[in-house]
Design an enzyme around this catalytic site. Structure first.
Site, short mmCIF file in Angstrom:
data_model
loop_
_atom_site.label_atom_id
_atom_site.label_comp_id
_atom_site.label_asym_id
_atom_site.label_seq_id
_atom_site.Cartn_x
_atom_site.Cartn_y
_atom_site.Cartn_z
N PHE A 82 -61.31 -119.82 26.56
CA PHE A 82 -59.92 -119.39 26.68
C PHE A 82 -59.04 -120.08 25.64
O PHE A 82 -58.17 -119.45 25.01
CB PHE A 82 -59.48 -119.72 28.11
CG PHE A 82 -58.02 -119.95 28.37
CD1 PHE A 82 -57.16 -118.90 28.63
CD2 PHE A 82 -57.52 -121.25 28.40
CE1 PHE A 82 -55.83 -119.13 28.90
CE2 PHE A 82 -56.19 -121.49 28.68
CZ PHE A 82 -55.34 -120.41 28.93
N ASP A 92 -75.48 -119.43 26.38
CA ASP A 92 -74.19 -119.24 27.05
C ASP A 92 -74.21 -117.97 27.90
O ASP A 92 -74.43 -116.88 27.40
CB ASP A 92 -73.08 -119.14 25.99
CG ASP A 92 -71.68 -119.26 26.56
OD1 ASP A 92 -71.48 -118.95 27.76
OD2 ASP A 92 -70.77 -119.67 25.82
N HIS A 108 -72.39 -122.98 28.00
CA HIS A 108 -70.98 -122.85 27.64
C HIS A 108 -70.30 -124.21 27.47
O HIS A 108 -69.11 -124.27 27.23
CB HIS A 108 -70.28 -122.03 28.73
CG HIS A 108 -68.94 -121.48 28.32
ND1 HIS A 108 -68.76 -120.69 27.20
CD2 HIS A 108 -67.70 -121.59 28.88
CE1 HIS A 108 -67.49 -120.34 27.10
NE2 HIS A 108 -66.83 -120.88 28.10
#
Length: 278
Positions: A105, A225, A253
């Site tokens: 993000f 990921d 991740h």
């Protein structure tokens, strides 16, 4: 409130009371965290901050609605608001230009900031970054759809790491407790309500604008990921003219945690090239 390493300094950034960490001296780098439940800048970057701060000034803010920063006054969140907060953060600290390191993000925010305010960014690091349109993964759907319980936190954290030994009960409990502080879950639930594909798309920048970036960019991704597909970083590396790509094997991740020392060396060397050229 108990003393917590997650609590740093406080500053008003575009009207948002922002909790942040400020370590080291020299060329500034701003590190923007991801969007997992109970996340904060410290939780995300705690291993990298003191190491990178040996050579430069490292700043890590909690974005609005996360950690110990204030949430949105009207209960709504958007890429525009987070970018505005990040620019306000630089302005409040009188930083004309900084390197950006964005995780997931935070990568989407960093990418959008570099596109919209290119003069404020020296070099760009995108780690497991959102910022392109892709098909919502089951893991990301679960992360954004988190409802508080220790078991749910354990399951979500299980999607982040390749190495299951990192997922201790203590870590899950710490993140769970962070996710149930007053107002935290309410803010989190307001950010990414179902259906969640629209929030992947809302964090994306136009590909033609990405292709127009002139910044030296380091793109980093974990091969295993499950939250953000490796294909997003491959595409970013194709689009950005001055990009280089590093893929960590046996990594999910959590590149900055699973491969902490390698991550710090990679980012430190990349940023040091700009220092030497300055």
């Amino acid at each position: 409130m108990r003393d917590s390493p997650e609590i740093g300094k406080s500053i008003a950034a575009a009207g948002v009371r922002t909790n942040y960490h400020d370590m080291g001296a020299g060329s500034p780098v701003v590190m923007i965290h991801g969007s997992g439940p109970g996340v904060s800048a410290w939780a995300n970057w705690r291993l990298a901050l003191p190491e990178l701060a040996k050579e430069r000034r490292v700043l890590a803010p909690d974005m609005a609605g996360f950690g110990y920063s204030d949430g949105s006054k009207d209960g709504t969140y958007s890429l525009d608001r987070w970018v505005k907060q990040a620019i306000g953060f630089l302005d409040a600290l009188n930083i004309e230009q900084a390197d950006l390191v964005g995780n997931s993000f935070g990568g989407a925010i960093s990418l959008a900031l570099a596109i919209r305010h290119p003069e404020r960014v020296r070099r760009l690091v995108l780690m497991g970054a959102a910022g392109l349109k892709f098909e919502l993964t089951p893991a990301l759907d679960a992360v954004w759809g988190y409802t508080p319980s220790v078991q749910n936190m354990k399951e979500i954290m299980g999607t982040f790491a390749y190495d299951a030994s990192l997922l201790t009960d203590g870590l899950a409990l710490m993140r769970y407790e962070a996710s149930i502080r007053p107002g935290v879950q309410e803010a989190y639930a307001a950010m990414f309500p179902a259906p969640r594909q629209r929030w992947v798309d809302a964090l994306a920048s136009p590909e033609d604008r990405i292709a127009g970036l002139s910044h030296q960019t380091l793109v980093i991704h974990g091969r295993e990921d499950r939250v953000l597909p490796l294909a997003t970083s491959l595409r970013l590396a194709q689009l950005i003219p001055r990009a280089q790509l590093h893929v960590f094997g046996q990594c999910g991740h959590w590149t900055q945690i699973e491969h902490a020392s390698r991550f710090v060396r990679l980012v430190g060397d990349f940023l040091a090239e700009a220092d030497a050229a300055a």
